[in-house]
Design a protein around this motif. Structure first.
Motif, mmCIF file in Angstrom:
data_model
loop_
_atom_site.group_PDB
_atom_site.id
_atom_site.type_symbol
_atom_site.label_atom_id
_atom_site.label_comp_id
_atom_site.label_asym_id
_atom_site.label_seq_id
_atom_site.Cartn_x
_atom_site.Cartn_y
_atom_site.Cartn_z
ATOM 1 N N VAL A 182 -3.895 8.021 -2.059
ATOM 2 C CA VAL A 182 -4.517 8.197 -3.377
ATOM 3 C C VAL A 182 -5.882 7.515 -3.413
ATOM 4 N N LEU A 183 -5.981 6.374 -2.721
ATOM 5 C CA LEU A 183 -7.232 5.620 -2.747
ATOM 6 C C LEU A 183 -8.397 6.435 -2.192
ATOM 7 N N LYS A 184 -8.077 7.337 -1.250
ATOM 8 C CA LYS A 184 -9.144 8.151 -0.668
ATOM 9 C C LYS A 184 -9.388 9.426 -1.462
ATOM 10 N N THR A 185 -8.317 10.036 -1.954
ATOM 11 C CA THR A 185 -8.483 11.355 -2.586
ATOM 12 C C THR A 185 -8.720 11.297 -4.091
ATOM 13 N N MET A 186 -8.170 10.286 -4.749
ATOM 14 C CA MET A 186 -8.217 10.278 -6.220
ATOM 15 C C MET A 186 -9.628 10.262 -6.809
ATOM 16 N N PRO A 187 -10.590 9.500 -6.210
ATOM 17 C CA PRO A 187 -11.931 9.510 -6.814
ATOM 18 C C PRO A 187 -12.504 10.923 -6.965
ATOM 19 N N GLN A 188 -12.268 11.765 -5.948
ATOM 20 C CA GLN A 188 -12.776 13.141 -6.008
ATOM 21 C C GLN A 188 -12.092 13.933 -7.136
ATOM 22 N N PHE A 189 -10.768 13.792 -7.226
ATOM 23 C CA PHE A 189 -10.025 14.485 -8.292
ATOM 24 C C PHE A 189 -10.484 13.985 -9.671
ATOM 25 N N ALA A 190 -10.650 12.662 -9.771
ATOM 26 C CA ALA A 190 -11.054 12.069 -11.060
ATOM 27 C C ALA A 190 -12.453 12.533 -11.450
ATOM 28 N N LEU A 191 -13.331 12.625 -10.460
ATOM 29 C CA LEU A 191 -14.703 13.054 -10.745
ATOM 30 C C LEU A 191 -14.719 14.490 -11.272
ATOM 31 N N GLY A 212 -8.614 18.905 -9.977
ATOM 32 C CA GLY A 212 -8.712 17.711 -10.817
ATOM 33 C C GLY A 212 -7.405 16.941 -10.845
ATOM 34 N N VAL A 213 -7.397 15.847 -11.594
ATOM 35 C CA VAL A 213 -6.224 14.965 -11.643
ATOM 36 C C VAL A 213 -5.013 15.688 -12.238
ATOM 37 N N TRP A 262 -17.411 48.145 -13.525
ATOM 38 C CA TRP A 262 -18.752 48.223 -12.951
ATOM 39 C C TRP A 262 -18.790 48.075 -11.437
ATOM 40 N N GLY A 263 -17.717 47.644 -10.921
ATOM 41 C CA GLY A 263 -17.679 47.490 -9.463
ATOM 42 C C GLY A 263 -18.613 46.409 -8.961
ATOM 43 N N ILE A 264 -18.932 45.448 -9.825
ATOM 44 C CA ILE A 264 -19.816 44.352 -9.394
ATOM 45 C C ILE A 264 -19.085 43.028 -9.516
ATOM 46 N N LYS A 265 -19.484 42.095 -8.691
ATOM 47 C CA LYS A 265 -18.834 40.787 -8.709
ATOM 48 C C LYS A 265 -19.669 39.836 -9.560
ATOM 49 N N LEU A 266 -19.095 39.418 -10.703
ATOM 50 C CA LEU A 266 -19.827 38.517 -11.587
ATOM 51 C C LEU A 266 -19.643 37.061 -11.186
ATOM 52 N N GLY A 267 -18.523 36.781 -10.599
ATOM 53 C CA GLY A 267 -18.220 35.394 -10.242
ATOM 54 C C GLY A 267 -16.738 35.288 -9.994
ATOM 55 N N SER A 268 -16.287 34.154 -9.535
ATOM 56 C CA SER A 268 -14.865 34.028 -9.271
ATOM 57 C C SER A 268 -14.159 33.568 -10.537
ATOM 58 N N ILE A 269 -12.912 34.013 -10.723
ATOM 59 C CA ILE A 269 -12.171 33.607 -11.920
ATOM 60 C C ILE A 269 -11.349 32.350 -11.659
ATOM 61 N N SER A 270 -11.189 31.981 -10.414
ATOM 62 C CA SER A 270 -10.623 30.673 -10.090
ATOM 63 C C SER A 270 -11.046 30.344 -8.662
ATOM 64 N N TYR A 271 -11.065 29.087 -8.355
ATOM 65 C CA TYR A 271 -11.481 28.703 -7.012
ATOM 66 C C TYR A 271 -10.953 27.331 -6.657
ATOM 67 N N ASN A 272 -11.150 26.924 -5.429
ATOM 68 C CA ASN A 272 -10.581 25.658 -5.037
ATOM 69 C C ASN A 272 -11.478 24.746 -4.199
ATOM 70 N N PRO A 273 -12.706 25.111 -3.930
ATOM 71 C CA PRO A 273 -13.493 24.240 -3.061
ATOM 72 C C PRO A 273 -13.926 22.957 -3.770
ATOM 73 N N TRP A 274 -14.146 21.928 -3.006
ATOM 74 C CA TRP A 274 -14.592 20.654 -3.572
ATOM 75 C C TRP A 274 -16.073 20.712 -3.932
ATOM 76 N N GLY A 333 0.795 -1.238 0.000
ATOM 77 C CA GLY A 333 0.000 0.000 0.000
ATOM 78 C C GLY A 333 0.819 1.276 0.000
ATOM 79 N N SER A 334 2.147 1.168 0.121
ATOM 80 C CA SER A 334 2.961 2.387 0.199
ATOM 81 C C SER A 334 2.980 3.155 -1.130
ATOM 82 N N SER A 335 2.685 2.458 -2.242
ATOM 83 C CA SER A 335 2.669 3.134 -3.548
ATOM 84 C C SER A 335 1.472 4.062 -3.707
ATOM 85 N N PHE A 336 0.523 3.943 -2.787
ATOM 86 C CA PHE A 336 -0.668 4.780 -2.902
ATOM 87 C C PHE A 336 -0.593 6.026 -2.026
ATOM 88 N N MET A 337 0.528 6.206 -1.347
ATOM 89 C CA MET A 337 0.663 7.347 -0.427
ATOM 90 C C MET A 337 1.457 8.474 -1.099
#
Lengths: 308, 300
Positions: A77-86, A249-250, A148-160, A63-67
């Motif tokens: 990787v076994l825990k985090t990769m599915p989320q990245f892959a999705l 993502g991956v 315009w001084g208005i927020k249209l949306g974020s240009i990058s983000y990181n939440p899951w 299992g050390s190859s998955f860390m």
């Protein structure tokens, strides 16, 4: 295609799929083939690369190859990769479907005439590199925010669990849209000039029905044939989009976790384990998105032709 | 000569002149930098700090280390043009040559490649893996590194040129005059020299032009990941990564984080990059158009 041809093709695909993890292992080991010492002297070190591959293979059992580590935290990787892959899959399949759908509609529309300038504009825009498009979109958003001084949306983000990022989807849908549009318009023009369309029209079928049942049905096989090339363009864009828009993502994991010491950094931080798994997962994501788009195209064909 | 070819050619000639003689447009010497300066105004002495916004003194502004952007881009342009032209040339000669030979040796065969998971790894990622170990603080000299990077960008992208030229050569091989030559006893060497190459000469030019656009995209993508043509310089204190030669596409990657402030740092490299891209694109498009007209005129 005969049954023998189909079997031969299936065998070739099976062979390539089986060889994919091996290719990923070799590609991930290429940075280890060259070693530079502290005085800048370069040496060719295939032994080091082979030893790393061997350690990785041995580590699959315990299992050390998955860390892997990010900072001082160790992850599996076994825990985090599915989320990245999705995430990668969603940003590949969803914009791909949107882009190809819109391209099909545009192709059916402009394919009625000679095409002319509007298609030429689309063709020219296709040459714009993905990273330029991403940066121009980000610049445009910043200018609008400033003006315009208005927020249209974020240009990058990181939440899951955040919403789908609009700009990233635009970039990812842009190229399949333009490519499908071009192919669909060409196929529509070819089909319109064919005898069976003329026959359908001479029988008095409504124009809308002719376009849907006959012209539309003739376009879909062309789109299916062009899918590998469209997908190749989209996957390249995926690497840029995930990196530029900080999508979890991956592809982003590959560069941030695989080469953690590079900004600033050197090879001391290279994590072969996570890189090889990211490459294998990327190929899996590509296959899943390819399958999804093939299914969607098959569905579209059935809807257009009324086949069961 | 059609309008696109003329416009593309004119842009490329102008860019080549700048690349060969950067001092013509660069207002400062190559390595000149100025992080702090003052100007005397009627209101008194005013201090200016880098990065400076575009002004009369620095038409395209400076970066945070005081390097004039116009000077940097003028000197970096030669690396962009050289890498694009040289790599496209290698791809055309190697890929095109292999493609023609493949068509010639496997005459009549069908090749349906189908799905392959390996297509899930883009070629620029493969190039990234190969050039990463020697690009940052490279011990290779500039020419050696340049050659290595161009070779890597060639080797991992031969598939496209091979397939394109193979398909075009196969089309010519299927034509009646080739069949007539074969039935009259012409060998493969004869067919290659007398029938294939005269027809494919124009195709090679077109392939070269298409590859220039493709290489330019790849150079830009690698720049996003801090791998620059001509090398990446890493300093330790402070920790900085920068483009050693100031190659244009690399500067885009370098300054993309300057989106929220100092936008000229991104805007000018983007403008120059797009000018180069438009030049190559128009040139490629013009060549394609010329070839179409030629075909029409000979009834092919």
């Amino acid at each position: 295609m005969t049954t023998t041809d189909r079997s031969a093709q299936a065998a070739r695909i099976a062979l390539r799929t089986a060889a994919a993890p091996l290719a990923a292992m070799l590609l991930a080991s290429t940075p280890l083939l060259i070693t530079m010492d502290r005085y800048g002297a370069i040496s060719f070190t295939p032994g080091r690369a082979l030893a790393t591959i061997g350690q990785w293979l041995a580590g699959l059992a315990d299992g050390s190859s998955f860390m892997y580590t990010i900072g001082k935290t160790e992850w599996s990787v076994l825990k985090t990769m599915p989320q990245f892959a999705l995430t990668s899959y969603l940003y590949l399949a969803l914009p791909g479907a949107i882009g190809m759908g819109a391209g099909l509609c545009l192709g059916l529309w402009t394919g009625r005439g000679k095409g002319g300038r509007i298609e030429a504009v689309g063709h020219t825009l296709y040459a714009m590199p993905d990273f330029v498009l991403a940066l121009l979109l980000q610049l445009a958003v910043v200018f609008v925010l400033d003006a315009w001084g208005i927020k249209l949306g974020s240009i990058s983000y990181n939440p899951w669990d955040g919403p789908v990022l609009g700009l990233a989807v635009v970039v990812m849908a842009f190229y399949p849209l333009l490519r499908t549009w071009k192919e669909a318009a060409r196929a529509a023009r070819d089909a319109s000039a064919s005898d069976y369309i003329a026959y359908a029209r001479s029988k008095g079928l409504p124009e809308r029905l002719v376009r849907m049942r006959h012209v539309g049905a003739a376009i879909v096989p062309k789109m299916e044939a062009d899918l590998p090339l469209s997908m190749a363009v989209m996957v390249a864009s995926m690497f840029i989009v995930e990196y530029v828009f900080a999508l979890p993502g991956v592809a982003r994991l590959l560069f941030t976790a695989g080469f953690p010491g590079w900004n600033p950094g050197w090879m001391e931080g290279y994590q072969y384990r996570v890189v090889v798994l990211c490459l294998i997962t990327t190929m899996g994501v590509y296959a899943a998105a390819w399958g999804t788009l093939r299914l969607i195209l098959a569905g579209v064909r059935r809807v257009l032709t009324g086949e069961r | 000569m059609n309008a696109k070819l003329a416009a593309g050619g004119a842009i490329l000639i102008a860019l080549t002149v700048v690349a060969l003689f950067p001092s013509l447009v660069a207002p400062f010497p190559r390595d000149y930098s100025d992080t702090l300066r003052y100007i005397d105004t009627p209101a008194g002495r005013e201090w200016r700090y880098a990065p400076e916004a575009p002004s009369e003194h620095y038409p395209w502004g400076t970066d945070k280390y005081g390097y004039d952007m116009l000077t940097r881009l003028a000197w970096g342009l030669r690396w962009t043009l050289a890498s694009v032209a040289f790599t496209a040339f290698l791809r055309t000669v190697l890929g095109g040559g292999i493609g023609v030979m493949r068509a010639l040796l496997r005459f009549g065969e069908r090749h349906d490649r189908g799905f392959t998971p390996l297509a899930g790894i883009p070629s620029f990622v493969m190039v990234f893996f190969v050039i990463f170990p020697v690009t940052i603080n490279s011990p290779l000299n500039s020419a050696g590194l340049f050659l290595y990077q161009c070779l890597a960008m060639t080797v991992f992208n031969l598939g496209g040129p091979i397939a394109a030229m193979s398909a075009k050569a196969a089309l010519v091989l299927r034509s009646s005059f080739v069949e007539a030559a074969v039935s009259a006893g012409a060998g493969k060497r004869w067919i290659l020299a007398r029938h294939l190459m005269p027809y494919l000469a124009e195709e090679f030019w077109e392939l070269f032009a298409e590859q220039t656009v493709d290489v330019l995209k790849m150079v830009g993508r690698l720049g996003i990941f801090f791998l620059f043509i001509g090398g990446t310089t890493r300093s330790y204190d402070p920790p900085i990564l920068t483009s050693t030669k100031g190659e244009v596409a690399g500067l885009i990657g370098l300054y993309r984080a300057r989106l929220m402030s100092s936008r000229w740092l991104l805007a000018y490299p983007l403008t120059v990059y797009m000018t180069v891209l438009i030049g190559f694109r128009l040139f490629a498009s013009g060549l394609r158009e010329r070839e179409r007209r030629n075909r029409r005129s000979i009834g092919a």
